[in-house]
Each structure stands twice: as C-alpha cells, then as structure tokens.
Design a protein around this motif. Sequence first.
Motif, PDB file in Angstrom:
ATOM      1  N   GLU A  25      -2.344  16.798 -88.918  1.00 38.20           N
ATOM      2  CA  GLU A  25      -3.701  16.873 -88.389  1.00 38.20           C
ATOM      3  C   GLU A  25      -4.152  18.314 -88.557  1.00 38.20           C
ATOM      4  OE1 GLU A  25      -3.577  15.418 -84.388  1.00 38.20           O
ATOM      5  OE2 GLU A  25      -2.863  13.463 -85.008  1.00 38.20           O
ATOM      6  N   HIS A  26      -4.834  18.576 -89.661  1.00 37.82           N
ATOM      7  CA  HIS A  26      -5.243  19.934 -89.986  1.00 37.82           C
ATOM      8  C   HIS A  26      -6.617  20.215 -89.406  1.00 37.82           C
ATOM      9  CE1 HIS A  26      -7.580  17.926 -93.077  1.00 37.82           C
ATOM     10  NE2 HIS A  26      -6.475  17.316 -93.434  1.00 37.82           N
ATOM     11  N   PRO A  27      -6.979  21.497 -89.323  1.00 35.17           N
ATOM     12  CA  PRO A  27      -8.303  21.838 -88.803  1.00 35.17           C
ATOM     13  C   PRO A  27      -9.413  21.174 -89.617  1.00 35.17           C
ATOM     14  CG  PRO A  27      -6.908  23.781 -88.872  1.00 35.17           C
ATOM     15  CD  PRO A  27      -6.162  22.674 -89.582  1.00 35.17           C
ATOM     16  N   PRO A  28     -10.518  20.835 -88.963  1.00 34.99           N
ATOM     17  CA  PRO A  28     -11.635  20.191 -89.663  1.00 34.99           C
ATOM     18  C   PRO A  28     -12.131  21.042 -90.837  1.00 34.99           C
ATOM     19  CG  PRO A  28     -12.013  20.239 -87.286  1.00 34.99           C
ATOM     20  CD  PRO A  28     -10.789  21.056 -87.556  1.00 34.99           C
ATOM     21  N   GLY A  29     -12.487  20.378 -91.902  1.00 32.05           N
ATOM     22  CA  GLY A  29     -13.007  21.075 -93.070  1.00 32.05           C
ATOM     23  C   GLY A  29     -11.955  21.465 -94.083  1.00 32.05           C
ATOM     24  N   TRP A  30     -10.686  21.337 -93.717  1.00 34.51           N
ATOM     25  CA  TRP A  30      -9.616  21.676 -94.644  1.00 34.51           C
ATOM     26  C   TRP A  30      -9.162  20.412 -95.350  1.00 34.51           C
ATOM     27  CZ3 TRP A  30      -5.491  25.291 -92.021  1.00 34.51           C
ATOM     28  CH2 TRP A  30      -6.109  26.478 -91.614  1.00 34.51           C
ATOM     29  N   PRO A  31      -9.261  20.358 -96.658  1.00 34.16           N
ATOM     30  CA  PRO A  31      -8.706  19.194 -97.360  1.00 34.16           C
ATOM     31  C   PRO A  31      -7.202  19.111 -97.130  1.00 34.16           C
ATOM     32  CG  PRO A  31     -10.128  20.481 -98.813  1.00 34.16           C
ATOM     33  CD  PRO A  31      -9.920  21.294 -97.564  1.00 34.16           C
ATOM     34  N   SER A  32      -6.691  17.908 -96.969  1.00 37.31           N
ATOM     35  CA  SER A  32      -5.267  17.731 -96.661  1.00 37.31           C
ATOM     36  C   SER A  32      -4.374  18.281 -97.771  1.00 37.31           C
ATOM     37  CB  SER A  32      -4.951  16.270 -96.391  1.00 37.31           C
ATOM     38  OG  SER A  32      -5.307  15.477 -97.497  1.00 37.31           O
ATOM     39  N   GLU A  33      -4.856  18.314 -99.021  1.00 35.64           N
ATOM     40  CA  GLU A  33      -4.010  18.818-100.101  1.00 35.64           C
ATOM     41  C   GLU A  33      -3.724  20.308 -99.957  1.00 35.64           C
ATOM     42  OE1 GLU A  33      -8.167  18.365-101.980  1.00 35.64           O
ATOM     43  OE2 GLU A  33      -6.886  17.110-100.763  1.00 35.64           O
ATOM     44  N   TRP A  34      -4.571  21.056 -99.248  1.00 35.26           N
ATOM     45  CA  TRP A  34      -4.293  22.475 -99.034  1.00 35.26           C
ATOM     46  C   TRP A  34      -3.008  22.630 -98.235  1.00 35.26           C
ATOM     47  CZ3 TRP A  34      -9.548  25.002 -97.284  1.00 35.26           C
ATOM     48  CH2 TRP A  34     -10.459  24.965 -98.344  1.00 35.26           C
ATOM     49  N   LEU A  35      -2.917  21.915 -97.128  1.00 34.10           N
ATOM     50  CA  LEU A  35      -1.721  22.016 -96.294  1.00 34.10           C
ATOM     51  C   LEU A  35      -0.511  21.450 -97.019  1.00 34.10           C
ATOM     52  CD1 LEU A  35      -0.470  22.921 -93.669  1.00 34.10           C
ATOM     53  CD2 LEU A  35      -1.059  20.710 -92.686  1.00 34.10           C
ATOM     54  N   ARG A  36      -0.675  20.329 -97.703  1.00 38.99           N
ATOM     55  CA  ARG A  36       0.459  19.742 -98.432  1.00 38.99           C
ATOM     56  C   ARG A  36       1.043  20.738 -99.426  1.00 38.99           C
ATOM     57  NH1 ARG A  36      -2.390  14.895 -98.692  1.00 38.99           N
ATOM     58  NH2 ARG A  36      -3.146  15.411-100.770  1.00 38.99           N
ATOM     59  N   SER A  37       0.181  21.509-100.082  1.00 39.39           N
ATOM     60  CA  SER A  37       0.678  22.415-101.117  1.00 39.39           C
ATOM     61  C   SER A  37       1.421  23.612-100.546  1.00 39.39           C
ATOM     62  CB  SER A  37      -0.461  22.877-102.025  1.00 39.39           C
ATOM     63  OG  SER A  37      -1.367  23.683-101.308  1.00 39.39           O
ATOM     64  N   GLY A  67       7.500  22.597 -86.032  1.00 34.19           N
ATOM     65  CA  GLY A  67       6.177  21.986 -85.908  1.00 34.19           C
ATOM     66  C   GLY A  67       5.300  22.716 -84.905  1.00 34.19           C
ATOM     67  N   ARG A  68       5.881  23.102 -83.793  1.00 40.41           N
ATOM     68  CA  ARG A  68       5.130  23.829 -82.763  1.00 40.41           C
ATOM     69  C   ARG A  68       4.645  25.175 -83.298  1.00 40.41           C
ATOM     70  NH1 ARG A  68       8.734  23.926 -78.579  1.00 40.41           N
ATOM     71  NH2 ARG A  68       9.460  25.941 -79.270  1.00 40.41           N
ATOM     72  N   GLU A  69       5.508  25.887 -84.028  1.00 38.78           N
ATOM     73  CA  GLU A  69       5.111  27.188 -84.582  1.00 38.78           C
ATOM     74  C   GLU A  69       4.013  27.044 -85.629  1.00 38.78           C
ATOM     75  OE1 GLU A  69       7.823  30.350 -85.511  1.00 38.78           O
ATOM     76  OE2 GLU A  69       9.368  29.401 -84.276  1.00 38.78           O
ATOM     77  N   LEU A  70       4.076  25.998 -86.435  1.00 40.49           N
ATOM     78  CA  LEU A  70       3.017  25.759 -87.417  1.00 40.49           C
ATOM     79  C   LEU A  70       1.688  25.530 -86.710  1.00 40.49           C
ATOM     80  CD1 LEU A  70       4.943  23.414 -89.869  1.00 40.49           C
ATOM     81  CD2 LEU A  70       4.260  25.789 -90.317  1.00 40.49           C
ATOM     82  N   ALA A  71       1.705  24.740 -85.649  1.00 37.22           N
ATOM     83  CA  ALA A  71       0.478  24.484 -84.880  1.00 37.22           C
ATOM     84  C   ALA A  71      -0.014  25.768 -84.220  1.00 37.22           C
ATOM     85  CB  ALA A  71       0.730  23.399 -83.836  1.00 37.22           C
ATOM     86  N   ASP A  72       0.903  26.530 -83.627  1.00 38.98           N
ATOM     87  CA  ASP A  72       0.533  27.790 -82.969  1.00 38.98           C
ATOM     88  C   ASP A  72      -0.054  28.792 -83.954  1.00 38.98           C
ATOM     89  OD1 ASP A  72       1.424  26.717 -80.582  1.00 38.98           O
ATOM     90  OD2 ASP A  72       3.280  27.913 -80.520  1.00 38.98           O
ATOM     91  N   ALA A  73       0.353  28.695 -85.224  1.00 42.44           N
ATOM     92  CA  ALA A  73      -0.158  29.598 -86.256  1.00 42.44           C
ATOM     93  C   ALA A  73      -1.542  29.164 -86.743  1.00 42.44           C
ATOM     94  CB  ALA A  73       0.814  29.659 -87.433  1.00 42.44           C
ATOM     95  N   GLY A  74      -2.027  28.009 -86.265  1.00 39.52           N
ATOM     96  CA  GLY A  74      -3.351  27.550 -86.630  1.00 39.52           C
ATOM     97  C   GLY A  74      -3.390  26.554 -87.771  1.00 39.52           C
ATOM     98  N   LEU A  75      -2.225  26.071 -88.208  1.00 41.66           N
ATOM     99  CA  LEU A  75      -2.183  25.143 -89.333  1.00 41.66           C
ATOM    100  C   LEU A  75      -2.365  23.690 -88.915  1.00 41.66           C
ATOM    101  CD1 LEU A  75       0.646  26.727 -91.487  1.00 41.66           C
ATOM    102  CD2 LEU A  75      -1.827  26.913 -91.774  1.00 41.66           C
ATOM    103  N   GLY A  76      -2.520  23.454 -87.645  1.00 43.62           N
ATOM    104  CA  GLY A  76      -2.700  22.093 -87.159  1.00 43.62           C
ATOM    105  C   GLY A  76      -1.366  21.457 -86.800  1.00 43.62           C
ATOM    106  N   ARG A  77      -1.449  20.233 -86.293  1.00 45.83           N
ATOM    107  CA  ARG A  77      -0.257  19.502 -85.868  1.00 45.83           C
ATOM    108  C   ARG A  77       0.340  18.781 -87.068  1.00 45.83           C
ATOM    109  NH1 ARG A  77      -0.212  14.148 -83.138  1.00 45.83           N
ATOM    110  NH2 ARG A  77       1.964  13.829 -82.607  1.00 45.83           N
ATOM    111  N   VAL A  78       1.578  19.106 -87.371  1.00 50.62           N
ATOM    112  CA  VAL A  78       2.292  18.456 -88.474  1.00 50.62           C
ATOM    113  C   VAL A  78       3.244  17.444 -87.843  1.00 50.62           C
ATOM    114  CG1 VAL A  78       3.819  18.771 -90.450  1.00 50.62           C
ATOM    115  CG2 VAL A  78       2.119  20.529 -89.892  1.00 50.62           C
ATOM    116  N   LYS A  79       3.028  16.189 -88.140  1.00 49.82           N
ATOM    117  CA  LYS A  79       3.828  15.128 -87.540  1.00 49.82           C
ATOM    118  C   LYS A  79       5.213  15.054 -88.180  1.00 49.82           C
ATOM    119  CE  LYS A  79      -0.142  12.482 -86.112  1.00 49.82           C
ATOM    120  NZ  LYS A  79      -0.789  11.170 -86.097  1.00 49.82           N
ATOM    121  N   GLY A  80       6.133  14.475 -87.443  1.00 45.13           N
ATOM    122  CA  GLY A  80       7.511  14.360 -87.894  1.00 45.13           C
ATOM    123  C   GLY A  80       7.674  13.657 -89.223  1.00 45.13           C
TER     124      GLY A  80
END
Length: 139
Positions: free
Chosen positions: A10-22, A45-58
């Motif tokens: 669950e990435h921040p709004p406006g970010w295409p999902s392929e950005w995070l995937r890459s 996962g918590r650190e990624l979210a805290d860094a602003g990258l959104g919630r990365v599910k398991g």
Amino acid sequence: MADRSRGHAEHPPGWPSEWLRSVLPLCVLAVVAGHEHGTHGYAVGRELADAGLGRVKGGTLYPVLGRLEADGLVTSAWGAGEGGPGRKTFVVTQQGREHLAQRALAWGEFTTLAGALLGVGPPTGRPADPPATPEGSAR
C-alpha cells in the motif's frame, strides 16, 4: 468479501506500484544491512513504512527476502519468539553489503538523471546528445 489487496504494498497515493516494486529489494536489503545482528520480516516492513514507503504486506515482503537469500545477499535462521512462535531472523552477508553499495550508488545516479530530465532535480551537467539527423542530410 475477499481481500484483493493481499500480498501487495500500500504505497502513498500518486505513486505507481511499479516504482516500489523496482526498488523494494534494494530497500529491504538496506533495512536488513542496518541491523548488525539481524532483523525479522515484521520489523523490516515496519521500517519501510516508517521511512514513508507505505505498508508492504507479507505476501510481497517475504518473497523479496527469500529472493535476497537465494541470491546470497542475506542469510536467515529460525530463533525463539518472545512469548510466541519462533521467527526468522535475516542477516546481510558480505556479498549483500557489496551489492547494496554498488546498487545504491547506481540508484542515486539513475534518480539524479531522471529527475533532471523530468525537471524536478538539479541539472546533471552532462552534455545533451546532439539531435538526430536524417541519414544523408548535410550538417
């Protein structure tokens, strides 16, 4: 109703999902490398979210960790959980540290160039390629 978002970030709004995937494997590797004695998937996962990258599910995170392990960039070991089930701890390898250093540098160069091209970053100072000329035309 079924949760159709299972396994996705669950990435921040406006970010295409392929950005995070890459960039996710590199970011996951960076988080693991930041813990000298290792860390577990939930903390990554918590650190990624805290860094602003959104919630990365398991369902997204654990396959990335598995690929990093298969590539020799991290190792893992099962340990006792604190008052619960055991959990896997991931530790970066020397190969992983070297890979992270190389790829982080390359990512920085890439984003600088792309940002300059898009007009959202400082100019790179690289000379522009001359415009293409049709074959056979005089210069």
